[in-house]
Every structure is written in structure tokens, then in C-alpha cells.
Design an enzyme around this catalytic site. Structure first.
Site, PDB file in Angstrom:
ATOM      1  N   GLU A  34       0.836  -1.215   0.000  1.00 17.83           N
ATOM      2  CA  GLU A  34       0.000   0.000   0.000  1.00 17.83           C
ATOM      3  C   GLU A  34       0.861   1.252   0.000  1.00 17.83           C
ATOM      4  O   GLU A  34       1.904   1.315   0.632  1.00 17.83           O
ATOM      5  CB  GLU A  34      -0.934   0.025   1.219  1.00 17.83           C
ATOM      6  CG  GLU A  34      -1.917  -1.119   1.292  1.00 17.83           C
ATOM      7  CD  GLU A  34      -2.882  -1.198   0.122  1.00 17.83           C
ATOM      8  OE1 GLU A  34      -2.946  -0.246  -0.674  1.00 17.83           O
ATOM      9  OE2 GLU A  34      -3.562  -2.233  -0.001  1.00 17.83           O
ATOM     10  N   GLY A  35       0.368   2.260  -0.688  1.00 16.54           N
ATOM     11  CA  GLY A  35       1.118   3.500  -0.840  1.00 16.54           C
ATOM     12  C   GLY A  35       0.888   4.481   0.301  1.00 16.54           C
ATOM     13  O   GLY A  35       0.076   4.247   1.206  1.00 16.54           O
ATOM     14  N   PHE A  36       1.589   5.584   0.203  1.00 19.42           N
ATOM     15  CA  PHE A  36       1.601   6.607   1.232  1.00 19.42           C
ATOM     16  C   PHE A  36       0.197   7.142   1.550  1.00 19.42           C
ATOM     17  O   PHE A  36      -0.165   7.334   2.709  1.00 19.42           O
ATOM     18  CB  PHE A  36       2.481   7.764   0.738  1.00 19.42           C
ATOM     19  CG  PHE A  36       2.770   8.812   1.758  1.00 19.42           C
ATOM     20  CD1 PHE A  36       3.731   8.591   2.737  1.00 19.42           C
ATOM     21  CD2 PHE A  36       2.113  10.034   1.739  1.00 19.42           C
ATOM     22  CE1 PHE A  36       4.015   9.570   3.677  1.00 19.42           C
ATOM     23  CE2 PHE A  36       2.390  11.006   2.682  1.00 19.42           C
ATOM     24  CZ  PHE A  36       3.344  10.777   3.655  1.00 19.42           C
ATOM     25  N   LEU A 240      -1.130  13.742 -12.783  1.00 17.95           N
ATOM     26  CA  LEU A 240      -1.136  12.630 -13.730  1.00 17.95           C
ATOM     27  C   LEU A 240      -0.500  11.421 -13.087  1.00 17.95           C
ATOM     28  O   LEU A 240       0.714  11.323 -12.985  1.00 17.95           O
ATOM     29  CB  LEU A 240      -0.333  12.965 -14.989  1.00 17.95           C
ATOM     30  CG  LEU A 240      -0.543  14.328 -15.630  1.00 17.95           C
ATOM     31  CD1 LEU A 240       0.351  14.475 -16.836  1.00 17.95           C
ATOM     32  CD2 LEU A 240      -2.005  14.469 -16.027  1.00 17.95           C
ATOM     33  N   ASP A 320       4.527  18.365  -4.213  1.00 20.79           N
ATOM     34  CA  ASP A 320       3.578  18.351  -5.340  1.00 20.79           C
ATOM     35  C   ASP A 320       2.142  18.508  -4.825  1.00 20.79           C
ATOM     36  O   ASP A 320       1.343  19.272  -5.373  1.00 20.79           O
ATOM     37  CB  ASP A 320       3.672  17.014  -6.094  1.00 20.79           C
ATOM     38  CG  ASP A 320       4.691  17.065  -7.229  1.00 20.79           C
ATOM     39  OD1 ASP A 320       5.088  18.162  -7.636  1.00 20.79           O
ATOM     40  OD2 ASP A 320       5.080  15.977  -7.710  1.00 20.79           O
TER      41      ASP A 320
HETATM   42  C1  GFB Z   1      -4.386   1.080  -6.799  1.00 18.99           C
HETATM   43  C2  GFB Z   1      -3.472   1.559  -5.695  1.00 18.99           C
HETATM   44  O1  GFB Z   1      -2.983   2.827  -6.041  1.00 18.99           O
HETATM   45  C3  GFB Z   1      -2.156   3.417  -5.111  1.00 18.99           C
HETATM   46  O2  GFB Z   1      -1.671   4.628  -5.625  1.00 18.99           O
HETATM   47  P1  GFB Z   1      -2.366   6.040  -5.396  1.00 18.99           P
HETATM   48  O3  GFB Z   1      -3.694   5.799  -4.830  1.00 18.99           O
HETATM   49  O4  GFB Z   1      -2.303   6.843  -6.641  1.00 18.99           O
HETATM   50  O5  GFB Z   1      -1.452   6.890  -4.384  1.00 18.99           O
HETATM   51  P2  GFB Z   1      -0.385   6.434  -3.323  1.00 18.99           P
HETATM   52  O6  GFB Z   1      -0.917   5.357  -2.531  1.00 18.99           O
HETATM   53  O7  GFB Z   1       0.117   7.590  -2.620  1.00 18.99           O
HETATM   54  O8  GFB Z   1       0.818   5.848  -4.181  1.00 18.99           O
HETATM   55  C4  GFB Z   1       1.390   6.514  -5.246  1.00 18.99           C
HETATM   56  C5  GFB Z   1       2.797   7.002  -4.922  1.00 18.99           C
HETATM   57  O9  GFB Z   1       3.462   7.285  -6.167  1.00 18.99           O
HETATM   58  C6  GFB Z   1       4.157   8.492  -6.086  1.00 18.99           C
HETATM   59  N1  GFB Z   1       3.425   9.514  -6.864  1.00 18.99           N
HETATM   60  C7  GFB Z   1       2.223   9.413  -7.468  1.00 18.99           C
HETATM   61  N2  GFB Z   1       1.893  10.579  -8.065  1.00 18.99           N
HETATM   62  C8  GFB Z   1       2.906  11.433  -7.845  1.00 18.99           C
HETATM   63  C9  GFB Z   1       3.133  12.800  -8.189  1.00 18.99           C
HETATM   64  O10 GFB Z   1       2.340  13.464  -8.827  1.00 18.99           O
HETATM   65  N3  GFB Z   1       4.291  13.347  -7.752  1.00 18.99           N
HETATM   66  C10 GFB Z   1       5.210  12.643  -7.030  1.00 18.99           C
HETATM   67  N4  GFB Z   1       6.311  13.287  -6.633  1.00 18.99           N
HETATM   68  N5  GFB Z   1       5.028  11.355  -6.689  1.00 18.99           N
HETATM   69  C11 GFB Z   1       3.881  10.763  -7.083  1.00 18.99           C
HETATM   70  C12 GFB Z   1       4.146   8.905  -4.603  1.00 18.99           C
HETATM   71  O11 GFB Z   1       5.233   8.297  -3.956  1.00 18.99           O
HETATM   72  C13 GFB Z   1       2.828   8.312  -4.118  1.00 18.99           C
HETATM   73  O12 GFB Z   1       2.761   8.160  -2.745  1.00 18.99           O
HETATM   74  C14 GFB Z   1      -0.977   2.536  -4.823  1.00 18.99           C
HETATM   75  O13 GFB Z   1      -0.215   3.059  -3.784  1.00 18.99           O
HETATM   76  C15 GFB Z   1      -1.399   1.174  -4.391  1.00 18.99           C
HETATM   77  O14 GFB Z   1      -0.264   0.362  -4.280  1.00 18.99           O
HETATM   78  C16 GFB Z   1      -2.341   0.574  -5.420  1.00 18.99           C
HETATM   79  O15 GFB Z   1      -1.609   0.315  -6.606  1.00 18.99           O
END
Ligand code: GFB
Length: 377
Positions: A34-36, A240, A320
Site C-alpha cells: 500500500e502506498g503513502f 497525472l 507536489d
Molecule cells: C491502486 C493503488 O494505487 C495506489 O496509488 P495512489 O492511490 O495513486 O497513491 P499512493 O498510494 O500515494 O501511491 C502513489 C505514490 O506514487 C508516487 N506519486 C504518485 N503521483 C505522484 C506525483 O504526482 N508526484 C510525485 N512526486 N510522486 C507521485 C508517490 O510516492 C505516491 O505516494 C498505490 O499506492 C497502491 O499500491 C495501489 O496500486
């Protein structure tokens, strides 16, 4: 003072009347991939559980903030991104004003290296058959462990447990109180805390806790400097989300030309000349987008070496998010929790809803706009 006296004198720990005056601690961890931004949401659920515990229990309960550790999306391989405290990214004093929390290192100072009383690994209930009518009632039961139980949290070998069990769990986070009531631990860690759902998503308590999760002053300062230098006029922010979303959610991610077309359409409508782009995509695609967006000006935050070394990939992502949350208009990526958190931030700032709840449409698909989760005071 009472805490340190107890830690110094081991024998006094047997004195239960003093033990009862000490705070009790809940630690937790989340499914590895899981992401941040989903993890930020799980914090709200666990904080809500701690609020509940402090209403119904005789003890004072404190939530231990799980360190940020080697997240899958943190791609800078030259940086060590292990066991990071929340204070690197958040204003922890602000969180503490709403919820009793401590960082993991503060917990170690208070608890020493004593084993935790219990490790509870949450897991789904087994669905016995697809024909069975789904049972959505809140419930839990001690069960055989379905998967491997995590032995070492955050690569720390000084975090051990007296008792370890698996619990099939379905329900809201306050249901965890029943497990605590049963086990009577002084210290407990829940793994797979993401299985505990919101008490009331989007309710008053949700927003109170959400508002307390302010980003750190340092990161705000960097975002402010960037804006002062580059974004002196009105700007639209586009988030994006690409990389794993290109195959995870292909119908929600437009190609670069289509992305540029949707951005330009809005810029014309709003009479704005500048775009800020937050993205996880490659440099090549960023350049491609910049070219097709001309004559409109496109900006993107590029961290210098010092900023990256100090605040790491997680800090850059937050910069960001801060810049996007303050834009005149925001377009996010459908289903991305990164975009959802920006929308929440914009609600907290009181920006007009029509400038916030917008997302890109994929190529050749019907497109719906995001649900408007309005702030509740
Ligand atoms: C479907 C789910 O989606 C989840 O992604 P989602 O919700 O977009 O969002 P997060 O859970 O935060 O995970 C995406 C990660 O990718 C990087 N990231 C994405 N967009 C940006 C951006 O615009 N700028 C920067 N600097 N970094 C970005 C950042 O580290 C962020 O925490 C995933 O974490 C899960 O594993 C799973 O795949």
C-alpha cells in the site's frame, strides 16, 4: 516522571496499582504494497479507534505512529528510506493536539525493549462459497493464520511479542476495542490495520483528525518558495498518475495527447495560462507533455540534491500535493488516493468545489467525475 521511575526500577512493575496509571499503547502496520496516501487514511481509522478507547476504557491509550518504511513507489534507489519518523513529513504537534500519538522512538523511550503484550494479525474471513449471501455484519474471531505472520516489523529486531495470534476481522476500527477488551494488553500491535474500516467516512470526527494531519512546516516553506519563483499568476494543477496505473487502471489514464487536450480545454475556459504538473511519470513523458501544451507554460517541481537528500521521495511527493492543493483549479487522476488527498486539502482550504472535484477522462471510455466528499464541521 512516573514512567521513568518505573523503567528504572524493574521490580516496581509488579505493582499493579502503579501499572494501572500508566498509558497503554497501540501500534499498527499496513499491508506492504500500500502506498503513502492510503496509509494516511488508515491512520484516520486508527486514530478514531484510539478516541473510542479513551472514551470506553479506564486507561489512557496512545497510538504509536508507524514509521514510513521503503514504500514501493519511492523509486530513488540511491536514498536510504527506512524507518522515517512522521515529523519528516507532518506537523506532529498538530496531530497531537487532536489525538494522543507518539513516534516509534518515543515509544521505545517509554517502553524500553520489553516485548509487546500482543501481536494481532488481522485477516479477511474465508468466503465459503460464491453463492453464499454475503454477510456484511461486523464480526471477528480468533482463527488459524491464513498467510505468513510478520516476524519483523520495519526491519527492527528489538520489537518482539509475548503472544501472537491471527484474527479474522470484518468491521469498523472501533470494533478493535472488543479485541483489546478480551486480551487486556498494555501494549499491542495490529498488523494489516487497513482491514479495519472507517467508523464514519466523511463525518465530523473524520474531518477533525484529517485536518490535524498538516504537512511539516519545512515542506510548506519549499512549496511556497517554488510558487514565489515560478507560479506568480493563476495556475491549474494536473495530477497525472501513470506508472502502475497504466496497467492497473488503464481506462482511467489518458494518453499524453489526450491529457494535453483536456488541460487546454480547461485553460481556455478559465482563461489561465499556466499549468503545474504533478506526476510520477518518466522525464521523457514530461517533456512530451510540455511540448504539446505549448504555447501554455508548464511547470514541474524538480528537487535539488539537498532537498531530495533531506526530504526523500516522500517529501517531494508532498510538495507536489501542497502546490496542487493551492492551485486555482485542480484535475486529478480518477481512483488515485494521491489525488483524493489533494481534494481533501482543497476542501480544508475552503476552495470552490467546482475547482476541486475534477478528474481526467481515459481514452475511449465513458467518464464520470469524482464523488464530492464535502468537509463537515
Ligand atoms: C491502486 C493503488 O494505487 C495506489 O496509488 P495512489 O492511490 O495513486 O497513491 P499512493 O498510494 O500515494 O501511491 C502513489 C505514490 O506514487 C508516487 N506519486 C504518485 N503521483 C505522484 C506525483 O504526482 N508526484 C510525485 N512526486 N510522486 C507521485 C508517490 O510516492 C505516491 O505516494 C498505490 O499506492 C497502491 O499500491 C495501489 O496500486
Amino acid at each position: 516522571a512516573v514512567d521513568s521511575r518505573l523503567l528504572d526500577e524493574e521490580e516496581t512493575l509488579a505493582d499493579h496499582s502503579i501499572l494501572d496509571t500508566l498509558p497503554r499503547y497501540v501500534l499498527y502496520d499496513v499491508n506492504k504494497p500500500e502506498g503513502f496516501n492510503l496509509r494516511r487514511d488508515v491512520f484516520i481509522r486508527m486514530a478514531s479507534f484510539i478516541h473510542h478507547m479513551n472514551k470506553v476504557s479506564d486507561y489512557h491509550w496512545i497510538l504509536v505512529l508507524p514509521p514510513w518504511h521503503r514504500l514501493y513507489h519511492w523509486r530513488s534507489s540511491n536514498l536510504v528510506q527506512d524507518c522515517l519518523p512522521w515529523s519528516l513529513f507532518f506537523n506532529v504537534d498538530s496531530i497531537k493536539k487532536t489525538t494522543p500519538v507518539v513516534e516509534l522512538h518515543e515509544f521505545f523511550q517509554m517502553n524500553g525493549l520489553r516485548p509487546l503484550d500482543a501481536q494481532v494479525t488481522l485477516q479477511d474471513f474465508n468466503v465459503k462459497s460464491f453463492e453464499q449471501y454475503p454477510d456484511f455484519s461486523d464480526k471477528w474471531e480468533v482463527a488459524n493464520c491464513k498467510d505468513q505472520v510478520q516476524k519483523q516489523f520495519w526491519n527492527l529486531n528489538n520489537l518482539t511479542f509475548t503472544k501472537s495470534l491471527c484474527i479474522s476481522f470484518q468491521g469498523i476500527s472501533t470494533l478493535l476495542a472488543d479485541i483489546v477488551q478480551e486480551l487486556q494488553p498494555r501494549t499491542i500491535i495490529f498488523d494489516h490495520a487497513e482491514l479495519a474500516l472507517h467508523n464514519y467516512y466523511g463525518g465530523q470526527e473524520y474531518w477533525m483528525i484529517r485536518k490535524s494531519m498538516q504537512f511539516s512546516k519545512n515542506l510548506h516553506e519549499i512549496a511556497k518558495e517554488f510558487k514565489k519563483r515560478n507560479l506568480k499568476q493563476d495556475y491549474l494543477c494536473a495530477h497525472l498518475r501513470r506508472r502502475d496505473f497504466l496497467y492497473g487502471h488503464p481506462s482511467d489514464v489518458p494518453n499524453i495527447n489526450n491529457t494535453a487536450r483536456q488541460i487546454k480545454e480547461k485553460l481556455i475556459l478559465l482563461n489561465i495560462k499556466t499549468v503545474y504538473v504533478a506526476t510520477d511519470t518518466s522525464k521523457t513523458e514530461v517533456e512530451e507533455l510540455k511540448n504539446v501544451l505549448r504555447p501554455y507554460q508548464m511547470f514541474k517541481f524538480e528537487a535539488d540534491k539537498k532537498t531530495l537528500n533531506n526530504f526523500l521521495d516522500g517529501g517531494v511527493a508532498i510538495i507536489d500535493q501542497i502546490i496542487c492543493s493551492q492551485a486555482n483549479y485542480f484535475i486529478g487522476t480518477s481512483k488515485s488516493t494521491f489525488s483524493f488527498r489533494i481534494q481533501e486539502e482543497r476542501e480544508i482550504l475552503g476552495l470552490p468545489i467546482e475547482t476541486t472535484f475534477n478528474s481526467f477522462c481515459g481514452d475511449n471510455t465513458e467518464c464520470t467525475q469524482p464523488t464530492k466528499w464535502r468537509l463537515v464541521e
